[in-house]
Design a protein around this motif. Structure first.
Motif: not given
Length: 299
Positions: A10-30
Motif C-alpha cells: 500500500w501507499t500510506v500517508a502519515v499526516l504528523g509523524p510524531g510519537g504515534v504517527g512515527g511509530l506506525l510509519a516505521g512499522l508499516l514501512a518495515r
C-alpha cells in the motif's frame, strides 16, 4: 491465524509523524509498504537525510527509510491522521481531499469531536474513526521512542469492509479490533484518557505517582468520566478503568503531560473541554473535571 498480506504494498500517508504517527510509519514501512510522511520542513528534511528511527519496548530498535513531503501530492491507499488536535486545521491543508478519493482516512486523535471536521474535509465514506492505546513520543525529528509494551488500535465500521485495513495494521505488528459503534468507541477511549491526561498534567507526576498519591481524586474523576461516557452511549465500568490504570508501568506519562513539560499547546479543549460539554448536555455534575480544566486553562 496470521493476517493475510495485501495483494500489493500500500501507499500510506502519515499526516504528523510524531510519537504515534512515527511509530506506525516505521512499522508499516518495515512491513513493506510505501510510506510518505507529511509534515513540516524540519521533519521532512530529517527524513530525507536519514531513516526513520524507532526505539521500541515492544518491537525492538529499528531504522527504515520513508518518503517525506510537506504535502501529499499523489493518491494514497491510506492516510493516518496522527497530528495533535490543536494542529488539525492547519495540517489538513497539507492533504487535498482529491488525494484520498479512493483511499481511506483513519484519524487516531484524542477526543470525540474531530470526526465531523474530517468528514467535512474528506468524503464522509472514506473516514474511518479509530483510537489507539500506546505510549510513544517523538524525541527528535524522525526519532521515535515507544515505551509501552503494547500498540492497540480500534476501528469503527463494518467488519467486512474494514478487514483489509485491519489485516494491514495487524501484519505490521499492532493489535486491531473492529467496533460497530463509533460513538461508544470514542467515548470509551475518552473516559480512560481524560483522567490520566488531566491528573498527570495538573500534578506533574507519572501515572504511578498519581495512582499512589492522588488515588481519591483519580477515583472521583474516573467515576465522573464514566458517567458521562455512559450517557453518551459507551458502557464504561469505573472499576475496569481503574484496573487498567493499575496495570500500567508506573513511569507512564500522558501525551498532554509531555506537551506541558515541553511548553507546547495542550489538547485541553479536545479532552477536558469535550468531557465538560457532554456533561453539560446530559446534566451530569463533574466538579473534579471542571476544577482540573480550570486549573490547566491559560489565565
Amino acid at each position: 491465524m496470521a493476517p493475510a498480506p495485501p495483494d500489493r504494498p500500500w501507499t500510506v500517508a502519515v499526516l504528523g509523524p510524531g510519537g504515534v504517527g512515527g511509530l506506525l510509519a516505521g512499522l508499516l514501512a518495515r512491513a513493506g509498504h510505501r510510506v510518505v510522511c507529511v509534515a513540516g520542513e524540519r521533519t521532512v528534511q530529517a527524513l530525507r537525510e536519514g531513516p526513520l528511527r524507532v526505539g521500541s519496548r515492544q518491537f525492538g530498535d529499528f531504522a527504515v527509510p520513508v518518503e517525506a513531503d510537506t504535502a501529499l501530492r499523489e493518491p494514497a491507499d491510506l492516510c493516518l491522521v496522527t497530528v495533535k488536535h490543536t494542529a488539525l486545521a492547519d495540517a489538513l491543508a497539507r492533504v487535498p481531499d482529491t488525494m484520498l478519493a479512493t483511499g481511506t482516512v483513519v484519524p487516531l486523535l484524542n477526543g470525540v469531536e474531530h470526526p465531523a471536521a474530517l468528514r467535512a474535509h474528506f468524503a464522509s465514506r472514506c473516514v474511518v474513526p479509530g483510537v489507539i492505546r500506546v505510549e510513544s513520543a517523538r524525541t527528535a525529528p524522525g526519532v521515535i521512542t515507544h515505551n509501552s509494551p503494547f500498540t492497540e488500535i480500534d476501528l469503527a465500521g463494518p467488519p467486512e469492509r474494514l478487514a483489509p485495513l485491519a489485516d494491514v495494521l495487524r501484519a505490521a505488528g499492532t493489535r486491531v479490533q473492529v467496533r460497530a459503534d463509533e460513538t461508544a468507541m470514542l467515548w470509551a477511549k475518552l473516559a480512560f484518557l481524560a483522567p490520566l491526561a488531566l491528573l498527570t498534567t495538573r500534578h506533574r507526576r507519572t501515572a504511578g505517582e498519581v495512582r499512589d498519591h492522588h488515588r481519591a481524586e483519580l477515583v472521583a474523576l474516573v467515576e465522573e468520566a464514566a458517567a458521562v461516557a455512559r450517557a453518551c452511549g459507551a458502557a464504561t465500568d469505573p472499576a475496569q478503568v481503574l484496573a487498567l490504570y493499575d496495570s500500567f508501568p508506573p513511569d507512564t506519562r500522558s501525551s498532554m503531560q509531555r506537551d506541558a513539560e515541553a511548553g507546547r499547546p495542550l489538547e485541553l479543549d479536545a479532552i477536558g473541554g469535550a468531557l465538560l460539554r457532554a456533561a453539560a448536555r446530559h446534566r451530569i455534575a463533574t466538579p473534579v473535571a471542571r476544577r482540573l480544566v480550570e486549573d490547566l486553562s491559560p489565565h
